[in-house]
Structures are given as C-alpha cells and as structure tokens.
Design a protein around this motif. Structure first.
Motif, PDB file in Angstrom:
ATOM      1  N   GLY A  37      -7.082   9.802  -7.527  1.00 18.59           N
ATOM      2  CA  GLY A  37      -6.703   9.675  -8.925  1.00 18.59           C
ATOM      3  C   GLY A  37      -5.225   9.349  -9.046  1.00 18.59           C
ATOM      4  O   GLY A  37      -4.636   8.710  -8.181  1.00 18.59           O
ATOM      5  N   GLY A  38      -4.618   9.811 -10.117  1.00 19.71           N
ATOM      6  CA  GLY A  38      -3.202   9.545 -10.344  1.00 19.71           C
ATOM      7  C   GLY A  38      -2.281  10.454  -9.547  1.00 19.71           C
ATOM      8  O   GLY A  38      -1.079  10.300  -9.574  1.00 19.71           O
ATOM      9  N   GLU A  39      -2.854  11.427  -8.850  1.00 18.61           N
ATOM     10  CA  GLU A  39      -2.037  12.353  -8.070  1.00 18.61           C
ATOM     11  C   GLU A  39      -1.771  11.770  -6.693  1.00 18.61           C
ATOM     12  O   GLU A  39      -2.530  10.982  -6.180  1.00 18.61           O
ATOM     13  N   GLY A  40      -0.724  12.193  -6.106  1.00 16.29           N
ATOM     14  CA  GLY A  40      -0.477  11.761  -4.732  1.00 16.29           C
ATOM     15  C   GLY A  40       0.888  11.146  -4.561  1.00 16.29           C
ATOM     16  O   GLY A  40       1.654  10.992  -5.511  1.00 16.29           O
ATOM     17  N   ARG A  41       1.157  10.807  -3.352  1.00 14.50           N
ATOM     18  CA  ARG A  41       2.450  10.233  -2.991  1.00 14.50           C
ATOM     19  C   ARG A  41       2.286   8.734  -2.790  1.00 14.50           C
ATOM     20  O   ARG A  41       1.842   8.283  -1.743  1.00 14.50           O
ATOM     21  N   PHE A  42       2.670   7.976  -3.794  1.00 15.82           N
ATOM     22  CA  PHE A  42       2.509   6.528  -3.746  1.00 15.82           C
ATOM     23  C   PHE A  42       3.565   5.855  -2.879  1.00 15.82           C
ATOM     24  O   PHE A  42       3.343   4.771  -2.378  1.00 15.82           O
ATOM     25  N   LEU A  43       4.706   6.506  -2.705  1.00  9.51           N
ATOM     26  CA  LEU A  43       5.755   5.915  -1.885  1.00  9.51           C
ATOM     27  C   LEU A  43       5.289   5.743  -0.440  1.00  9.51           C
ATOM     28  O   LEU A  43       5.520   4.699   0.176  1.00  9.51           O
ATOM     29  N   TYR A  44       4.597   6.742   0.078  1.00  7.55           N
ATOM     30  CA  TYR A  44       4.096   6.648   1.453  1.00  7.55           C
ATOM     31  C   TYR A  44       3.048   5.547   1.591  1.00  7.55           C
ATOM     32  O   TYR A  44       2.991   4.852   2.596  1.00  7.55           O
ATOM     33  N   VAL A  45       2.209   5.418   0.580  1.00 14.16           N
ATOM     34  CA  VAL A  45       1.193   4.358   0.588  1.00 14.16           C
ATOM     35  C   VAL A  45       1.866   2.992   0.607  1.00 14.16           C
ATOM     36  O   VAL A  45       1.491   2.106   1.378  1.00 14.16           O
ATOM     37  N   LEU A  46       2.896   2.825  -0.224  1.00 16.17           N
ATOM     38  CA  LEU A  46       3.611   1.546  -0.270  1.00 16.17           C
ATOM     39  C   LEU A  46       4.310   1.244   1.047  1.00 16.17           C
ATOM     40  O   LEU A  46       4.227   0.124   1.562  1.00 16.17           O
ATOM     41  N   LEU A  47       4.994   2.245   1.605  1.00 13.66           N
ATOM     42  CA  LEU A  47       5.706   2.017   2.859  1.00 13.66           C
ATOM     43  C   LEU A  47       4.751   1.684   3.998  1.00 13.66           C
ATOM     44  O   LEU A  47       4.998   0.776   4.792  1.00 13.66           O
ATOM     45  N   PHE A  48       3.639   2.405   4.093  1.00 11.46           N
ATOM     46  CA  PHE A  48       2.667   2.129   5.145  1.00 11.46           C
ATOM     47  C   PHE A  48       2.074   0.735   4.994  1.00 11.46           C
ATOM     48  O   PHE A  48       1.996  -0.030   5.961  1.00 11.46           O
ATOM     49  N   SER A  49       1.659   0.402   3.789  1.00 13.93           N
ATOM     50  CA  SER A  49       0.978  -0.881   3.605  1.00 13.93           C
ATOM     51  C   SER A  49       1.924  -2.060   3.810  1.00 13.93           C
ATOM     52  O   SER A  49       1.523  -3.083   4.368  1.00 13.93           O
ATOM     53  N   LEU A  50       3.164  -1.930   3.381  1.00 18.95           N
ATOM     54  CA  LEU A  50       4.115  -3.020   3.615  1.00 18.95           C
ATOM     55  C   LEU A  50       4.420  -3.170   5.107  1.00 18.95           C
ATOM     56  O   LEU A  50       4.525  -4.288   5.622  1.00 18.95           O
ATOM     57  N   ALA A  51       4.549  -2.054   5.816  1.00 17.03           N
ATOM     58  CA  ALA A  51       4.793  -2.125   7.264  1.00 17.03           C
ATOM     59  C   ALA A  51       3.584  -2.707   7.992  1.00 17.03           C
ATOM     60  O   ALA A  51       3.721  -3.548   8.885  1.00 17.03           O
ATOM     61  N   PHE A  52       2.388  -2.289   7.602  1.00 10.47           N
ATOM     62  CA  PHE A  52       1.171  -2.785   8.246  1.00 10.47           C
ATOM     63  C   PHE A  52       0.986  -4.274   7.974  1.00 10.47           C
ATOM     64  O   PHE A  52       0.638  -5.045   8.880  1.00 10.47           O
ATOM     65  N   GLY A  53       1.232  -4.694   6.738  1.00 10.61           N
ATOM     66  CA  GLY A  53       1.146  -6.111   6.402  1.00 10.61           C
ATOM     67  C   GLY A  53       2.201  -6.932   7.127  1.00 10.61           C
ATOM     68  O   GLY A  53       1.955  -8.065   7.535  1.00 10.61           O
ATOM     69  N   GLY A  54       3.391  -6.364   7.301  1.00 11.04           N
ATOM     70  CA  GLY A  54       4.439  -7.051   8.057  1.00 11.04           C
ATOM     71  C   GLY A  54       4.070  -7.238   9.511  1.00 11.04           C
ATOM     72  O   GLY A  54       4.341  -8.285  10.112  1.00 11.04           O
ATOM     73  N   MET A  55       3.424  -6.220  10.098  1.00 12.25           N
ATOM     74  CA  MET A  55       2.962  -6.366  11.488  1.00 12.25           C
ATOM     75  C   MET A  55       1.880  -7.429  11.585  1.00 12.25           C
ATOM     76  O   MET A  55       1.821  -8.181  12.556  1.00 12.25           O
ATOM     77  N   GLY A  56       1.028  -7.501  10.566  1.00 11.14           N
ATOM     78  CA  GLY A  56       0.023  -8.562  10.541  1.00 11.14           C
ATOM     79  C   GLY A  56       0.653  -9.936  10.448  1.00 11.14           C
ATOM     80  O   GLY A  56       0.201 -10.893  11.089  1.00 11.14           O
TER      81      GLY A  56
END
Length: 99
Positions: A37-56
């Motif tokens: 839902g709306g709860e959670g830590r979105f900063l970690y999601v953004l950092l992980f996904s940008l790093a993973f996409g960069g590795m791709g």
C-alpha cells in the motif's frame, strides 16, 4: 552523399540509456504499492531499481546496435516475469504456489 552509398545511422542520446532504469523503477514501485500500500520506504525501492537498471544497461552496452535493443527487450521481459513471480509470492502470503 554519393549515389548508392548509405549514411551510417548513429544512435546517440540519453533516451536509450534510460529505458531499463525507468522500466525497472516503474515495475518495482507498482509491486511495492500493491504489496504494501502507501506504507513503506520508497527511497530504498528507487535506489535499488535505479542501480539494477543501471547494471542492466552496462550489460546491454556489451552489444551494439540492434543487439543492444534486443538485449534490453530480453532483460525487460525477464524482469517483468521475475516481478510477476514476486507479486504472486507476496499476494499468497509467502507460499508462491498456494491457491
């Protein structure tokens, strides 16, 4: 240009390099919103996904031209399947094959 000769098309710009990080970020955010839902830590999601996409993108840079686009498409499909499996796991309470 001389008659019968083609100009070599050059692919440049930033847009091709933004495809995988953007696709992974959107997919991760959608899964995170669905699961928590709306709860959670979105900063970690953004950092992980940008790093993973960069590795791709680094993996795709090993190919050139059409190979790079094909590799980006394959990685996008594999990432979508992976996130779909995670979605199934999250929605079934941690038991991926439960009904």
């Amino acid at each position: 240009m001389q008659h019968g000769k083609r100009e070599k098309r050059t692919e440049g710009g930033v847009l091709p390099w933004l495809w995988l990080p953007t696709a992974v970020t959107v997919q991760e955010l959608a899964l995170h919103l669905y699961a928590f839902g709306g709860e959670g830590r979105f900063l970690y999601v953004l950092l992980f996904s940008l790093a993973f996409g960069g590795m791709g993108d680094v993996l795709c840079a090993l190919c050139s031209g059409r190979g790079r686009r094909a590799a980006a498409g394959i990685l996008t499909v594999l990432g979508t399947l992976w996130l779909g499996a995670r979605d199934r796991c999250c929605s079934s309470g941690g038991r991926p094959w439960a009904a």
